[in-house]
Scaffold this active site. Structure first.
Site, PDB file in Angstrom:
ATOM      1  N   CYS A 155      33.538 -10.099  -6.181  1.00 50.50           N
ATOM      2  CA  CYS A 155      34.113 -10.004  -7.309  1.00 50.50           C
ATOM      3  C   CYS A 155      33.941  -9.496  -8.548  1.00 50.50           C
ATOM      4  CB  CYS A 155      34.597 -11.571  -7.481  1.00 50.50           C
ATOM      5  SG  CYS A 155      36.196 -11.971  -8.490  1.00 50.50           S
TER       6      CYS A 155
ATOM      7  N   CYS B 172      43.961 -16.367  -3.408  1.00 48.10           N
ATOM      8  CA  CYS B 172      43.618 -15.860  -4.604  1.00 48.10           C
ATOM      9  C   CYS B 172      45.008 -15.440  -5.347  1.00 48.10           C
ATOM     10  CB  CYS B 172      42.728 -14.852  -4.521  1.00 48.10           C
ATOM     11  SG  CYS B 172      42.351 -13.961  -6.272  1.00 48.10           S
TER      12      CYS B 172
ATOM     13  N   CYS C  81      36.865 -10.143   0.787  1.00 51.09           N
ATOM     14  CA  CYS C  81      36.637 -11.384   0.125  1.00 51.09           C
ATOM     15  C   CYS C  81      37.048 -12.626   0.970  1.00 51.09           C
ATOM     16  CB  CYS C  81      37.495 -11.656  -1.547  1.00 51.09           C
ATOM     17  SG  CYS C  81      37.356 -13.131  -2.139  1.00 51.09           S
TER      18      CYS C  81
ATOM     19  N   GLU D 130      16.686 -21.051 -12.234  1.00 50.71           N
ATOM     20  CA  GLU D 130      17.930 -21.098 -12.918  1.00 50.71           C
ATOM     21  C   GLU D 130      17.786 -20.988 -14.437  1.00 50.71           C
ATOM     22  OE1 GLU D 130      20.700 -21.279 -11.373  1.00 50.71           O
ATOM     23  OE2 GLU D 130      19.965 -21.545  -9.386  1.00 50.71           O
TER      24      GLU D 130
HETATM   25  S1  SF4 Z   1      40.338 -11.683  -4.011  1.00 48.15           S
HETATM   26 FE1  SF4 Z   1      40.327 -12.742  -5.978  1.00 48.15          FE
HETATM   27  S2  SF4 Z   1      38.263 -13.919  -5.656  1.00 48.15           S
HETATM   28 FE2  SF4 Z   1      38.385 -12.412  -4.079  1.00 48.15          FE
HETATM   29  S3  SF4 Z   1      37.415 -10.550  -5.140  1.00 48.15           S
HETATM   30 FE3  SF4 Z   1      39.489 -10.343  -5.203  1.00 48.15          FE
HETATM   31  S4  SF4 Z   1      39.738 -11.188  -7.376  1.00 48.15           S
HETATM   32 FE4  SF4 Z   1      37.968 -11.785  -6.790  1.00 48.15          FE
END
Ligand code: SF4
Length: 334
Positions: free
Chosen positions: A195, A211, A205, A40
């Site tokens: 993202c 989102c 995603c 980390e």
């Molecule tokens: S949907 Fe939203 S969280 Fe997912 S990749 Fe696209 S911008 Fe990023």
């Protein structure tokens, strides 16, 4: 406000991480606190692929926290050399010594105790805790900040105090009930693999349905950029002395960058009669550095202070900042 009341898709992220996330990184073989702490710290502001060889080298050279605590500072700095942000290496060494002296070699496993150790901030403490114990703990590295900025459509400017405060509130409010390890790793994986800054793969995603940036077709508007000032430029002269295929270097002490590493003697003004060979450009987070190479006559070197003549093979045992290493190996032909 929608941002604050909006809920993150924690279950979807955990499932996605287990199936598609990164689950074979060298530090994931173990839930040992030393191993996860080391990883980390190295991962702070540094990409996984850069960290892997350094992590493996450290585990070979210093397999336990005791080995690291007992090492000489120069050994630790030499092993870290090239990874950047060198205060991390000094803090790493200091932290190992404290864990031995105060905690009998066992890392404490509460957020507050971890955050009292050198080099461990709130985000790193959360990442270590969830990796070791599997309990959910909030964390916010650069990738996670980007994911949250977009998912929650955060309109505060990136990097401001109000942005940081809001993101921490969101991180704390949107933890899963369990599976902290897959959740934290999932957030980091989503930021790194899906993202991305410039080319997010929203259709792949796992949290895209909720989102806010994606739903509003505003993905690239987030995170909101801070209207920043140009970084200032600092000009210095690096005095280069070469004798018998050896270069003169001095250990940097006191305040300023690269403490504990070895570099050329430095001056703010051009040394008289020096021939300036070329300029090296390097960027720090707060300023730009222009280091002008001033080629000096070796007999002018007053051999005092913490310095010495180093051959190419001697250089392996000391820590060198990346630009200094580049000059020595690409410009000086020792
Ligand atoms: S949907 Fe939203 S969280 Fe997912 S990749 Fe696209 S911008 Fe990023």
């Amino acid at each position: 406000m929608k941002t604050e009341s909006h809920k993150f898709r924690t279950d979807e992220l955990i499932l996605w991480q287990k199936q598609y996330g990164r689950n074979n990184l060298p530090w994931q073989n173990s839930h040992d606190p030393y191993c996860r702490w080391l990883a980390e710290i190295m991962l702070q502001q540094t990409q996984v692929k850069t960290v892997i060889p350094y992590f493996e080298k450290f585990m070979q050279l210093f397999p336990t926290v005791k080995d690291l605590a007992d090492a000489e500072e120069d050994e630790v700095m030499a092993a870290w050399s090239g990874l950047g942000y060198y205060s991390r290496a000094r803090n790493l060494h200091a932290c190992a010594k404290i864990v031995i002296a105060k905690f009998d070699g066992r890392f404490p496993l509460t957020l507050n105790e971890l955050m009292e150790l050198p080099g461990i901030g709130k985000s790193t403490a959360g990442a270590i805790l969830s990796a070791v114990t599997n309990k959910p703990a909030p964390m916010l590295d650069g990738n996670v900040k980007r994911v949250f900025s977009r998912f929650f459509a955060v309109n505060e400017e990136y990097g401001t105090v109000s942005f940081e405060k809001l993101l921490w509130r969101l991180a704390e409010k949107n933890l899963p009930e369990s599976d902290g390890r897959a959740f934290s790793q999932g957030l980091m994986d989503l930021g790194a693999m899906v993202c991305s800054q410039k080319d997010p793969l929203c259709t792949m995603c796992p949290v895209s349905e909720e989102c806010l940036a994606f739903k509003n077709n505003q993905v690239l508007q987030y995170p909101v950029k801070k209207k920043g000032k140009e970084k200032p430029t600092r000009i210095i002269y690096w005095k280069v002395f070469i004798k018998d295929n050896c270069v003169w270097l001095e250990k940097r002490n006191g305040k300023g960058v690269w403490k504990g590493l070895w570099s050329f003697p430095e001056s703010e003004t051009k040394p008289s009669d020096a021939f300036v060979e070329k300029t090296i450009y390097h960027e720090f987070s707060h300023y730009k550095l222009q280091a002008r190479l001033a080629m000096m006559e070796p007999e002018e070197k007053n051999e005092t202070g913490e310095g010495g003549w180093f051959s190419v093979s001697d250089l392996k045992s000391i820590g060198l900042p990346t630009p200094v290493k580049k000059v020595i190996f690409e410009e000086l032909f020792l």
